[in-house]
Design an enzyme around this catalytic site. Structure first.
Site, PDB file in Angstrom:
ATOM      1  N   SER A 137       0.956  -1.111  -0.103  1.00 21.24           N
ATOM      2  CA  SER A 137       0.040  -0.140   0.004  1.00 21.24           C
ATOM      3  C   SER A 137       0.769   1.257  -0.038  1.00 21.24           C
ATOM      4  O   SER A 137       2.105   1.159   0.132  1.00 21.24           O
ATOM      5  CB  SER A 137      -0.822   0.068   1.268  1.00 21.24           C
TER       6      SER A 137
ATOM      7  N   TYR B   5      -2.041  -1.364  10.425  1.00 26.85           N
ATOM      8  CA  TYR B   5      -2.030  -1.379   8.878  1.00 26.85           C
ATOM      9  C   TYR B   5      -0.583  -0.736   8.453  1.00 26.85           C
ATOM     10  O   TYR B   5       0.257  -1.613   7.571  1.00 26.85           O
ATOM     11  CB  TYR B   5      -3.044  -0.470   8.331  1.00 26.85           C
TER      12      TYR B   5
HETATM   13  P1  NAI Z   1     -11.925  -5.495  -1.768  1.00 27.42           P
HETATM   14  O1  NAI Z   1     -12.456  -5.242  -0.397  1.00 27.42           O
HETATM   15  O2  NAI Z   1     -12.357  -4.837  -2.950  1.00 27.42           O
HETATM   16  O3  NAI Z   1     -11.406  -6.944  -1.868  1.00 27.42           O
HETATM   17  C1  NAI Z   1     -10.651  -7.774  -0.989  1.00 27.42           C
HETATM   18  C2  NAI Z   1     -11.058  -9.335  -1.345  1.00 27.42           C
HETATM   19  O4  NAI Z   1     -10.249 -10.039  -0.486  1.00 27.42           O
HETATM   20  C3  NAI Z   1     -12.336  -9.828  -1.350  1.00 27.42           C
HETATM   21  O5  NAI Z   1     -13.131 -10.489  -2.201  1.00 27.42           O
HETATM   22  C4  NAI Z   1     -12.435 -10.477   0.244  1.00 27.42           C
HETATM   23  O6  NAI Z   1     -13.310 -11.636   0.227  1.00 27.42           O
HETATM   24  C5  NAI Z   1     -10.991 -10.985  -0.107  1.00 27.42           C
HETATM   25  N1  NAI Z   1     -10.420 -11.363   1.334  1.00 27.42           N
HETATM   26  C6  NAI Z   1     -10.410 -10.885   2.334  1.00 27.42           C
HETATM   27  N2  NAI Z   1      -9.635 -11.667   3.075  1.00 27.42           N
HETATM   28  C7  NAI Z   1      -9.405 -12.813   2.492  1.00 27.42           C
HETATM   29  C8  NAI Z   1      -8.584 -14.059   2.828  1.00 27.42           C
HETATM   30  N3  NAI Z   1      -8.036 -14.242   4.340  1.00 27.42           N
HETATM   31  N4  NAI Z   1      -8.157 -14.779   1.901  1.00 27.42           N
HETATM   32  C9  NAI Z   1      -8.469 -14.583   0.835  1.00 27.42           C
HETATM   33  N5  NAI Z   1      -9.295 -13.551   0.241  1.00 27.42           N
HETATM   34  C10 NAI Z   1      -9.488 -12.776   1.327  1.00 27.42           C
HETATM   35  O7  NAI Z   1     -10.401  -4.949  -1.585  1.00 27.42           O
HETATM   36  P2  NAI Z   1      -9.148  -4.127  -2.599  1.00 27.42           P
HETATM   37  O8  NAI Z   1      -9.451  -2.781  -2.690  1.00 27.42           O
HETATM   38  O9  NAI Z   1      -9.017  -4.970  -3.498  1.00 27.42           O
HETATM   39  O10 NAI Z   1      -7.927  -4.355  -1.576  1.00 27.42           O
HETATM   40  C11 NAI Z   1      -7.332  -5.401  -1.156  1.00 27.42           C
HETATM   41  C12 NAI Z   1      -5.908  -5.401  -0.893  1.00 27.42           C
HETATM   42  O11 NAI Z   1      -5.300  -3.963  -1.384  1.00 27.42           O
HETATM   43  C13 NAI Z   1      -5.522  -5.345   0.222  1.00 27.42           C
HETATM   44  O12 NAI Z   1      -4.154  -5.747   0.513  1.00 27.42           O
HETATM   45  C14 NAI Z   1      -5.080  -3.815   0.677  1.00 27.42           C
HETATM   46  O13 NAI Z   1      -4.306  -3.519   1.752  1.00 27.42           O
HETATM   47  C15 NAI Z   1      -4.625  -3.224  -0.712  1.00 27.42           C
HETATM   48  N6  NAI Z   1      -4.911  -1.961  -0.871  1.00 27.42           N
HETATM   49  C16 NAI Z   1      -6.203  -1.500  -1.204  1.00 27.42           C
HETATM   50  C17 NAI Z   1      -6.318   0.004  -1.330  1.00 27.42           C
HETATM   51  C18 NAI Z   1      -7.576   0.514  -1.398  1.00 27.42           C
HETATM   52  O14 NAI Z   1      -7.772   1.820  -1.379  1.00 27.42           O
HETATM   53  N7  NAI Z   1      -8.676  -0.202  -1.962  1.00 27.42           N
HETATM   54  C19 NAI Z   1      -5.226   0.870  -1.295  1.00 27.42           C
HETATM   55  C20 NAI Z   1      -3.911   0.210  -0.892  1.00 27.42           C
HETATM   56  C21 NAI Z   1      -3.695  -1.138  -0.452  1.00 27.42           C
END
Ligand code: NAI
Length: 252
Positions: A141, A154
């Site tokens: 991130s 985080y």
């Molecule tokens: P999102 O909430 O749209 O999707 C996350 C997905 O991960 C969901 O489908 C969920 O079911 C799955 N998930 C959660 N825990 C899990 C587990 N234990 N095993 C397998 N799947 C799991 O989130 P998004 O935006 O794609 O973000 C996720 C990643 O991106 C994280 O690592 C987050 O730190 C990083 N990130 C996101 C940002 C944002 O603003 N959206 C900014 C910086 C980093």
């Protein structure tokens, strides 16, 4: 196409950035293994990929389960005959400062944001070594390169995973296995729900993004997917150990 017949394994790919990345990899010709702990959302992403003419398979996978994660990567490698790309993406954001974060939530942050990437990358080495090449993309991130307010679990774990990515990059560069960290800023996905609550609602979050981000807006998942394709492909063939920050200038 940039990724014709390459095999990509993506975790947390049922929503948000992971889903957009999986779809973009498939558009470039990769066979994409779309994994998520929510199997139904992984299947929905696979349906979209197949309807657009791409190749993908869905797997239900919780990345905190070590044996299941290792086994899934090994099985996919065996079934598909190779593994070219690992995008280890699933993560968690626990809000709060030191006194507010429970020890168990610090452990959970570590387990998802650091340890699961260690386990996934470990399983990817043998197949990538056999190919003499590989691209591992680990989602950190921009909180991995700057400090947030009241986000101790985080910011700490996202910094730690960046250190780990760089160490792995140094250790495997001679084998042409590349490791880069994806460092997005505010991207409008369900992931920000907790921060939205912490901020006091959607309007407050939008006002914060308008004020705090130099470009004055959220990024889109498509903008991050472009970077995922770049890191996965030979377009970035001399790039390893990089923190690829895409955040509208937030960490300037
Ligand atoms: P999102 O909430 O749209 O999707 C996350 C997905 O991960 C969901 O489908 C969920 O079911 C799955 N998930 C959660 N825990 C899990 C587990 N234990 N095993 C397998 N799947 C799991 O989130 P998004 O935006 O794609 O973000 C996720 C990643 O991106 C994280 O690592 C987050 O730190 C990083 N990130 C996101 C940002 C944002 O603003 N959206 C900014 C910086 C980093």
């Amino acid at each position: 196409m940039l990724l014709e017949d390459r095999v990509a394994f993506v975790t947390g790919a049922g929503s948000g950035i992971g889903a957009a990345g999986a779809e973009a990899l498939a558009r470039e010709g990769a066979v994409v293994i779309v994994t998520d702990k929510n199997g139904k959302s992984a299947e929905a992403v696979v349906t979209r990929i197949i309807e657009s003419g791409g190749k993908a398979r869905a797997l239900t996978l919780d990345v905190t389960e070590d044996a299941a994660l290792t086994n899934a990567i090994e099985t996919v490698t065996r079934d598909e005959g190779r593994l070219d790309i690992l995008h280890s993406h699933a993560g968690v954001q626990i809000e709060g400062k030191l006194e507010q974060v429970a020890v168990a939530d610090m452990d959970l942050s570590w387990r998802l944001n650091v340890r699961s990437h260690f386990v996934a990358a470990k399983a990817a080495i043998a197949p990538m070594r056999r190919l003499g090449a590989g691209s591992v993309i680990i989602t950190s991130s921009n909180s991995g390169v700057q400090y947030d307010r009241e986000m101790i679990a985080y910011a700490t774990t996202k910094h730690a995973v960046l250190a780990m990515t760089r160490q792995m990059a140094a250790d495997y560069a001679r084998e042409n296995i590349r490791f880069n960290a994806l460092c997005p800023g505010f991207i409008d996905t369900p992931f920000n729900h907790g921060f939205e609550v912490q901020m006091g609602g959607r309007d407050k979050l939008e006002a914060y993004v308008r004020d705090a981000i130099p470009m004055g807006r959220f990024g889109t998942v498509e903008e991050i997917a472009e970077a995922i394709v770049f890191l996965a492909s030979d377009r970035s063939s001399f790039m390893t150990g990089h923190a690829f920050v895409i955040d509208g200038g937030e960490c300037i």
